[in-house]
Design a protein around this motif. Sequence first.
Motif, PDB file in Angstrom:
ATOM      1  N   PRO A  90       0.759  -1.369   0.089  1.00 52.81           N
ATOM      2  CA  PRO A  90      -0.029  -0.038   0.213  1.00 52.81           C
ATOM      3  C   PRO A  90       0.932   1.475   0.085  1.00 52.81           C
ATOM      4  O   PRO A  90       0.179   2.297  -0.723  1.00 52.81           O
ATOM      5  CB  PRO A  90      -0.818  -0.196   1.269  1.00 52.81           C
ATOM      6  CG  PRO A  90      -1.008  -1.690   1.435  1.00 52.81           C
ATOM      7  CD  PRO A  90       0.313  -2.079   1.067  1.00 52.81           C
ATOM      8  N   VAL A  91       1.872   1.427   0.489  1.00 53.83           N
ATOM      9  CA  VAL A  91       2.985   2.504   0.710  1.00 53.83           C
ATOM     10  C   VAL A  91       3.478   2.693  -0.775  1.00 53.83           C
ATOM     11  O   VAL A  91       3.388   3.899  -1.275  1.00 53.83           O
ATOM     12  CB  VAL A  91       4.070   2.256   1.721  1.00 53.83           C
ATOM     13  CG1 VAL A  91       4.978   3.184   1.699  1.00 53.83           C
ATOM     14  CG2 VAL A  91       3.404   2.232   3.282  1.00 53.83           C
ATOM     15  N   GLU A  92       3.780   1.768  -1.405  1.00 57.55           N
ATOM     16  CA  GLU A  92       4.366   1.709  -2.708  1.00 57.55           C
ATOM     17  C   GLU A  92       3.072   2.244  -3.927  1.00 57.55           C
ATOM     18  O   GLU A  92       3.534   2.996  -4.707  1.00 57.55           O
ATOM     19  CB  GLU A  92       5.064   0.439  -3.210  1.00 57.55           C
ATOM     20  CG  GLU A  92       6.396   0.037  -2.421  1.00 57.55           C
ATOM     21  CD  GLU A  92       6.695  -1.335  -2.892  1.00 57.55           C
ATOM     22  OE1 GLU A  92       8.056  -1.598  -2.571  1.00 57.55           O
ATOM     23  OE2 GLU A  92       5.707  -2.204  -3.149  1.00 57.55           O
ATOM     24  N   PHE A  93       2.260   1.739  -3.695  1.00 61.04           N
ATOM     25  CA  PHE A  93       0.983   2.320  -4.341  1.00 61.04           C
ATOM     26  C   PHE A  93       0.599   3.771  -4.213  1.00 61.04           C
ATOM     27  O   PHE A  93       0.571   4.454  -5.121  1.00 61.04           O
ATOM     28  CB  PHE A  93      -0.207   1.288  -4.137  1.00 61.04           C
ATOM     29  CG  PHE A  93      -1.794   2.013  -4.657  1.00 61.04           C
ATOM     30  CD1 PHE A  93      -1.658   1.828  -5.917  1.00 61.04           C
ATOM     31  CD2 PHE A  93      -2.453   2.563  -3.896  1.00 61.04           C
ATOM     32  CE1 PHE A  93      -2.856   2.447  -6.548  1.00 61.04           C
ATOM     33  CE2 PHE A  93      -3.631   3.278  -4.392  1.00 61.04           C
ATOM     34  CZ  PHE A  93      -3.705   3.149  -6.106  1.00 61.04           C
ATOM     35  N   ALA A  94       0.547   4.139  -2.912  1.00 62.69           N
ATOM     36  CA  ALA A  94       0.503   5.702  -2.610  1.00 62.69           C
ATOM     37  C   ALA A  94       1.563   6.438  -3.305  1.00 62.69           C
ATOM     38  O   ALA A  94       1.183   7.529  -4.016  1.00 62.69           O
ATOM     39  CB  ALA A  94       0.355   5.776  -1.098  1.00 62.69           C
ATOM     40  N   ASP A 101       8.576   8.056  -7.324  1.00 63.25           N
ATOM     41  CA  ASP A 101       9.108   6.702  -7.781  1.00 63.25           C
ATOM     42  C   ASP A 101       8.950   5.842  -6.541  1.00 63.25           C
ATOM     43  O   ASP A 101       9.626   5.888  -5.547  1.00 63.25           O
ATOM     44  CB  ASP A 101      10.855   7.083  -8.101  1.00 63.25           C
ATOM     45  CG  ASP A 101      11.462   5.904  -8.581  1.00 63.25           C
ATOM     46  OD1 ASP A 101      10.758   4.758  -8.648  1.00 63.25           O
ATOM     47  OD2 ASP A 101      12.772   5.601  -8.607  1.00 63.25           O
ATOM     48  N   TRP A 102       8.237   4.820  -7.028  1.00 64.90           N
ATOM     49  CA  TRP A 102       7.573   3.946  -5.975  1.00 64.90           C
ATOM     50  C   TRP A 102       8.877   3.146  -5.578  1.00 64.90           C
ATOM     51  O   TRP A 102       8.918   2.131  -4.359  1.00 64.90           O
ATOM     52  CB  TRP A 102       6.568   3.270  -6.099  1.00 64.90           C
ATOM     53  CG  TRP A 102       6.368   2.578  -7.411  1.00 64.90           C
ATOM     54  CD1 TRP A 102       6.433   2.906  -8.704  1.00 64.90           C
ATOM     55  CD2 TRP A 102       7.127   1.152  -7.802  1.00 64.90           C
ATOM     56  NE1 TRP A 102       6.516   1.760  -9.499  1.00 64.90           N
ATOM     57  CE2 TRP A 102       7.233   0.645  -8.834  1.00 64.90           C
ATOM     58  CE3 TRP A 102       7.367   0.044  -6.476  1.00 64.90           C
ATOM     59  CZ2 TRP A 102       7.631  -0.564  -9.470  1.00 64.90           C
ATOM     60  CZ3 TRP A 102       7.930  -1.034  -7.158  1.00 64.90           C
ATOM     61  CH2 TRP A 102       7.909  -1.572  -8.615  1.00 64.90           C
ATOM     62  N   THR A 103       9.978   2.621  -6.332  1.00 65.54           N
ATOM     63  CA  THR A 103      10.889   1.835  -5.978  1.00 65.54           C
ATOM     64  C   THR A 103      11.904   2.460  -4.828  1.00 65.54           C
ATOM     65  O   THR A 103      12.572   1.670  -4.116  1.00 65.54           O
ATOM     66  CB  THR A 103      11.686   1.426  -7.226  1.00 65.54           C
ATOM     67  OG1 THR A 103      12.422   2.595  -7.797  1.00 65.54           O
ATOM     68  CG2 THR A 103      10.966   0.964  -8.318  1.00 65.54           C
TER      69      THR A 103
END
Length: 118
Positions: A90-94, A101-103
């Motif tokens: 969920p944190v990467e999606f947000a 950059d979700w990575t």
Amino acid sequence: MITLPAGARVLLASRPVDFRKGAHALAALAAEVLSADPFSGVVLVFRARRADRIKIVLWDGSGLVLISKQLEGGPFRWPPIIDGAVRLTPVEFAALFDGIDWTRVQSTKRIPTPGVAA
């Protein structure tokens, strides 16, 4: 900003899809290509060919919800185009939804539950 529950499953389809598709067509695509049940509460994220638009499909218990977003400042950060899906926290999606950059985002580590000493 969309807030997801901590245990939500997020599947990111890495291949671009036809953005003329609606919620039901994307749900069928998820079932066929990603082997994901779109009615199980999983959050399905799809990308456009130019990577500046996303569509999100989820089942809220009473119907399919379709959310669409287009970034004005550039493309979303996407993983390399491969077959299948990438699972996000969920944190990467947000971060992805906000155009970050979700990575580079790390979710908090789960603290193990202590057991009974023997």
